[in-house]
Design a protein around this motif. Structure first.
Motif, PDB file in Angstrom:
ATOM      1  N   ALA A  46      46.972  43.862  47.007  1.00  0.00           N
ATOM      2  CA  ALA A  46      46.054  43.889  45.872  1.00  0.00           C
ATOM      3  C   ALA A  46      45.148  42.952  45.935  1.00  0.00           C
ATOM      4  O   ALA A  46      45.296  41.749  46.465  1.00  0.00           O
ATOM      5  N   LEU A  47      43.849  43.265  45.925  1.00  0.00           N
ATOM      6  CA  LEU A  47      42.677  42.579  46.269  1.00  0.00           C
ATOM      7  C   LEU A  47      41.723  42.622  44.785  1.00  0.00           C
ATOM      8  O   LEU A  47      41.703  43.318  44.303  1.00  0.00           O
ATOM      9  N   CYS A  48      41.083  41.326  44.616  1.00  0.00           N
ATOM     10  CA  CYS A  48      40.123  41.182  43.696  1.00  0.00           C
ATOM     11  C   CYS A  48      38.711  40.837  44.315  1.00  0.00           C
ATOM     12  O   CYS A  48      38.647  39.596  44.732  1.00  0.00           O
ATOM     13  N   LEU A  49      37.993  41.613  43.917  1.00  0.00           N
ATOM     14  CA  LEU A  49      36.289  41.106  44.410  1.00  0.00           C
ATOM     15  C   LEU A  49      35.726  40.766  43.357  1.00  0.00           C
ATOM     16  O   LEU A  49      35.982  41.481  42.015  1.00  0.00           O
ATOM     17  N   TYR A  50      34.961  39.597  43.186  1.00  0.00           N
ATOM     18  CA  TYR A  50      34.538  38.919  42.095  1.00  0.00           C
ATOM     19  C   TYR A  50      33.470  37.773  42.107  1.00  0.00           C
ATOM     20  O   TYR A  50      33.074  37.549  43.539  1.00  0.00           O
ATOM     21  N   GLN A  51      32.809  37.432  40.883  1.00  0.00           N
ATOM     22  CA  GLN A  51      32.040  36.683  41.108  1.00  0.00           C
ATOM     23  C   GLN A  51      32.301  35.573  39.871  1.00  0.00           C
ATOM     24  O   GLN A  51      32.781  36.126  38.977  1.00  0.00           O
ATOM     25  N   SER A  52      32.086  34.238  40.246  1.00  0.00           N
ATOM     26  CA  SER A  52      32.435  33.339  39.266  1.00  0.00           C
ATOM     27  C   SER A  52      31.535  32.188  39.024  1.00  0.00           C
ATOM     28  O   SER A  52      31.659  31.454  38.098  1.00  0.00           O
ATOM     29  N   ARG A 109      33.338  37.952  36.830  1.00  0.00           N
ATOM     30  CA  ARG A 109      33.258  39.303  37.023  1.00  0.00           C
ATOM     31  C   ARG A 109      33.941  39.908  38.295  1.00  0.00           C
ATOM     32  O   ARG A 109      33.796  39.505  39.165  1.00  0.00           O
ATOM     33  N   GLU A 110      34.938  40.958  37.701  1.00  0.00           N
ATOM     34  CA  GLU A 110      35.898  41.245  38.604  1.00  0.00           C
ATOM     35  C   GLU A 110      36.069  42.889  39.109  1.00  0.00           C
ATOM     36  O   GLU A 110      35.762  43.637  38.189  1.00  0.00           O
ATOM     37  N   ALA A 111      36.117  43.243  40.229  1.00  0.00           N
ATOM     38  CA  ALA A 111      36.499  44.522  40.523  1.00  0.00           C
ATOM     39  C   ALA A 111      37.675  44.787  41.384  1.00  0.00           C
ATOM     40  O   ALA A 111      37.932  43.945  42.537  1.00  0.00           O
ATOM     41  N   ARG A 112      38.706  45.553  40.880  1.00  0.00           N
ATOM     42  CA  ARG A 112      39.895  45.432  41.428  1.00  0.00           C
ATOM     43  C   ARG A 112      40.159  46.616  42.645  1.00  0.00           C
ATOM     44  O   ARG A 112      39.416  47.605  42.453  1.00  0.00           O
ATOM     45  N   THR A 113      40.881  46.410  43.620  1.00  0.00           N
ATOM     46  CA  THR A 113      41.118  47.404  44.737  1.00  0.00           C
ATOM     47  C   THR A 113      42.310  47.048  45.460  1.00  0.00           C
ATOM     48  O   THR A 113      43.009  45.978  45.333  1.00  0.00           O
ATOM     49  N   ARG A 114      42.802  47.863  46.471  1.00  0.00           N
ATOM     50  CA  ARG A 114      43.755  47.446  47.515  1.00  0.00           C
ATOM     51  C   ARG A 114      43.332  47.714  48.790  1.00  0.00           C
ATOM     52  O   ARG A 114      42.288  48.348  49.128  1.00  0.00           O
ATOM     53  N   ASP A 115      43.878  46.885  49.911  1.00  0.00           N
ATOM     54  CA  ASP A 115      43.431  46.943  51.127  1.00  0.00           C
ATOM     55  C   ASP A 115      44.189  48.402  51.772  1.00  0.00           C
ATOM     56  O   ASP A 115      45.391  48.837  51.041  1.00  0.00           O
ATOM     57  N   PRO A 116      44.053  48.813  53.142  1.00  0.00           N
ATOM     58  CA  PRO A 116      44.866  49.809  53.512  1.00  0.00           C
ATOM     59  C   PRO A 116      46.212  49.681  53.577  1.00  0.00           C
ATOM     60  O   PRO A 116      46.892  50.618  53.439  1.00  0.00           O
TER      61      PRO A 116
END
Length: 407
Positions: free
Chosen positions: A389-395, A378-385
């Motif tokens: 590219a970063l992905c916040l996730y649960q696996s 389960r993923e949510a994509r974002t970017r740091d300042p």
């Protein structure tokens, strides 16, 4: 972060799979400080228990007092007791301590050897009433419960079976957990590991009825020695951190399953789990960077490079994708460059993905909504300042132990 102090009251397992040894490994891998009051010394291995020598009750109490008086205790885990006298002595020592207590009512070893006699089991009542949570398996629940299945109904008071009715719940634990919770006033985690279905169900029941349940695929393995000890110690460690009981159980279940998947394969019987393999994928109170994906142009060259670095290939979907595992538990993936228009991506595994997304959005970050992916993450994509590219996730188990793992 304060280190949780966990007092473990249990027997020693010379084979290292269960008992105090499993408890210490669990608490340590979860970032706690393990202290022990040993109740019995056993000679055992994966094939069974060859000898048991109970520790005198006064020595057990002295161990408890030594830990409490100097180091302090944030939670207690109770396992094998050894004798009725010790059960009452431990209850006396713990009364008024004011910390969470998790009681795993050990009666029979995984091998089938008896570890508690009738008088000791009868004395468990005091410990159950003191506990925050009791964690019986199916046979233990049957031994601790009245012979008739009951279910709590409105107006039923603790210890009174007159207001109960026949259960329509689980075939193996239905009604028994409700009745035991009502009689003792304690939460019961009715474990389903001794069932025979492909789905394992654990039920959390309080005096007022079922609170939560967890269903998960049964792991086909003979390496289950110490699962109950490990689960109870993991729950105690999470409770010591202040986690709500259902959350503590959820984290502990994840730890046990990962340890089972990482079992080293020792012994000819019920083997020990691999506590030492639960590294960066265990339950963590804060997001943990544990996976990175790099673009590839030449699959064979990139794969050979990763393996030359000592990484082990665990997923192979050539020529588009592969995942590798490091000795320390970090995973690295290579993926076709045309699938990664934003370049390399760093992954942060989150215990509570929705809460992490909300926290970053509160800071003004743009974060995509969590999406359930077909590969089990389960993923949510974002970017740091800086635009990385970063992905916040649960696996859960799917990062290191996907169904298609090759090594």
């Amino acid at each position: 972060m304060t280190t949780p102090r966990i007092l473990i009251i249990a027997g020693s397992d010379s084979g290292g799979g269960a008992g105090i040894q499993a408890d210490i490994k669990t608490v340590t891998m979860l970032g706690g400080h393990a202290m022990t009051a040993i109740t019995a010394i056993t000679a055992q291995n994966t094939m069974g228990v060859q000898a048991v020598m109970p520790v005198p009750a006064d020595i057990v109490v002295a161990q408890i007092a030594s830990c409490v008086s100097d180091i302090g205790v944030d939670a207690v885990k109770i396992g094998m007791i050894g004798s009725a006298e010790t059960a009452h002595a431990v209850a006396d020592a713990l009364e008024g301590l004011g910390v969470p207590i998790v009681f795993d009512p050990v009666m029979v070893a995984t091998s089938g050897a008896a570890l508690a006699d009738a008088d000791t089991i009868a004395a468990f009542d005091r410990l159950m009433r003191l506990a925050t949570l009791v964690t019986p398996n199916v046979p233990e629940l049957a031994a601790l419960s009245p012979p008739v299945r009951f279910e709590l109904v409105e107006g039923h008071t603790s210890g009174d079976a007159s207001g109960a009715r026949a259960s329509t719940g689980s075939a193996r634990t239905g009604g028994r957990a409700e009745m035991l919770a009502a009689i003792t006033g304690t939460a019961i985690l009715a474990k389903g590991g001794h069932g025979d279905s492909d789905t394992l169900t654990d039920r959390l029941v309080g005096p007022a009825g079922e609170i939560a349940r967890w269903d998960s695929p049964r792991i086909a393995t003979r390496h289950t020695h110490g699962t109950g000890c490990t689960l109870a110690s993991a729950i105690a460690t999470e409770l010591a951190r202040g986690a709500p009981l259902p959350h503590a159980i959820e984290r502990a279940r994840a730890f046990v399953r990962l340890a089972m998947l990482g079992a080293p394969g020792f012994g000819g019987g019920h083997g020990p789990m691999g506590h030492q393999t639960v590294r960066l994928d265990g339950p963590r109170p804060a997001p943990t960077p544990n996976q990175i994906t790099l673009p590839l142009i030449d699959f064979a060259a990139s794969a050979a490079f990763c393996e030359a670095l000592g990484l082990t290939r665990i997923v192979d979907a050539a020529p588009r994708y592969a995942r590798f595992e490091s000795e320390g538990g970090v995973t690295l993936s290579i993926e076709a460059a045309d699938e990664m228009p934003h370049g390399p991506m760093l992954y942060f595994e989150c215990d509570d993905l929705d809460a992490t997304v909300a926290a970053l959005r509160a800071l003004g970050a743009t974060v995509g909504d969590p999406v359930d992916q077909r590969w089990g993450w389960r993923e949510a994509r974002t970017r740091d300042p800086a635009g990385n590219a970063l992905c916040l996730y649960q696996s859960g188990e799917a990062r290191r132990f996907p169904a298609w793992r090759i090594a």
